[in-house]
Write an enzyme that holds these catalytic residues in place. Structure first.
Site, PDB file in Angstrom:
ATOM      1  N   LYS A   1     -18.003 -22.876 -14.818  1.00 11.17           N
ATOM      2  CA  LYS A   1     -17.169 -22.252 -13.833  1.00 11.17           C
ATOM      3  C   LYS A   1     -15.937 -23.111 -13.475  1.00 11.17           C
ATOM      4  CE  LYS A   1     -17.908 -25.916 -10.562  1.00 11.17           C
ATOM      5  NZ  LYS A   1     -16.958 -26.840 -10.208  1.00 11.17           N
TER       6      LYS A   1
ATOM      7  N   ASP B   1     -24.137 -27.015  -6.170  1.00 11.14           N
ATOM      8  CA  ASP B   1     -23.268 -25.832  -7.044  1.00 11.14           C
ATOM      9  C   ASP B   1     -24.447 -24.837  -7.502  1.00 11.14           C
ATOM     10  OD1 ASP B   1     -20.695 -26.477  -6.584  1.00 11.14           O
ATOM     11  OD2 ASP B   1     -20.422 -27.662  -8.386  1.00 11.14           O
TER      12      ASP B   1
END
Length: 311
Positions: free
Chosen positions: A17, A145
């Protein structure tokens, strides 16, 4: 519980990401920092081959970028937490190939953990899978996350990263990621952020309130004006990491000189990415950046969804 096929491997993909925005909004009594972040997955994948085995326990190997093949790895802990939740008494073999640089601000470990949770939920609990809420609960216990990767789409994150708003019409973009040969501790970056030299002023907090509103306006317009995404680029952790490692600023400048329309450090770093308005320009820029020898260079595309399990 579904019928489990033992000793038949299946493949699992876990993407990296990028943080296109990371604003720190405060610190909680438990030490966690609250934030507003915009994260987008890209097609740089770790690969896992999973196989159910009769013997209890987890057997793990790791190749590619160095990572522990034991209970220190989030993949291992994700599998253990899932098995404990559903009462699984057999075992799992995990062969992890790390293609996402480790400790790079790209979320590879968190993505691996989320991918394992989703894969086990799909393959072990076909007749009654854990709900998204229960899966997210397991994910959050592993790391802030991890819940993002369960969404499988770009998201705006709030809280410590667990409150997620998927962005449905994220533009198709090409990126270059440069990973310099330095080591950054996320814990140390957040620790330094709390020092007086990096403390936020009242003006900073007022600016945050204004820019959060602007952020939503920009996102609403991305379908019509994809390159408006560059107005989102801001990372409060960058000033901390770049103060210790000036190469961060050097990479940003090199990306801009090579044609990026915007550049930013991702997460706590040290990876830095640039946004390009075409894949062709990104590929051309890669040759320039390879020659500059600032770090390993990846050309990637954004993804809005991806499959998890492949038999």
């Amino acid at each position: 519980m579904s019928t489990v096929i033992f000793d038949q491997p299946f493949s699992v993909l876990a993407p990296a990401k990028l943080n296109l925005r990371l604003k720190i909004t405060g610190r909680r009594p438990d030490g966690y920092h609250e934030l507003v972040s915009i994260m987008a997955p890209v097609d740089l994948f770790d690969h896992m081959e999973l196989k159910f085995i009769e013997e209890p326990g987890i057997d793990m190997t790791c190749r590619g970028y160095s990572a522990p093949a034991n209970a220190e790895n989030l993949v291992w802990r994700a599998a253990q937490s899932f098995f404990s939740r559903i009462g699984w008494r057999k075992g799992l073999s995990i062969a992890l190939t790390k293609r996402i640089p480790v400790a790079a601000g790209l979320g590879g470990g968190s993505s691996d953990a989320a991918a394992v949770l989703m894969a086990l939920n799909e393959t072990l609990c076909e007749s009654g899978p854990l709900s998204p809420a229960l899966l997210a609960e397991l994910a959050l216990k592993l790391g802030a996350d991890v819940p993002f990767f369960l969404k499988r789409s770009p998201c705006i994150a709030h809280g410590i990263g667990e409150i997620l708003e998927p962005v449905q019409k994220w533009p198709s973009l090409s990126y270059i990621i440069v990973m310099p040969d330095i080591s950054v501790s996320t814990a140390k970056v957040y620790e330094d952020l709390d020092q007086p030299s990096f403390a936020f002023s009242k003006e900073d907090k007022r600016e945050l309130e204004l820019t959060t509103a602007d952020c939503y306006d920009i996102i609403r317009n991305l379908e019509k004006m994809p390159m408006e995404v560059c107005r989102l680029l801001e990372n409060d952790l960058e000033r901390v990491t770049a103060s210790r490692f000036p190469i961060i600023r050097e990479i940003k400048q090199s990306l801009t000189d090579a044609g990026a329309i915007g550049a930013l450090m991702s997460g706590s770093g040290p990876s830095v990415f640039g946004i390009f308005d075409s894949k062709l320009r990104a590929l051309h820029a890669k040759s320039v950046l390879d020659a500059a020898a600032l770090g390993r260079v990846f050309v990637v595309d954004g993804i809005n969804s991806w499959g998890v399990v492949k038999w």
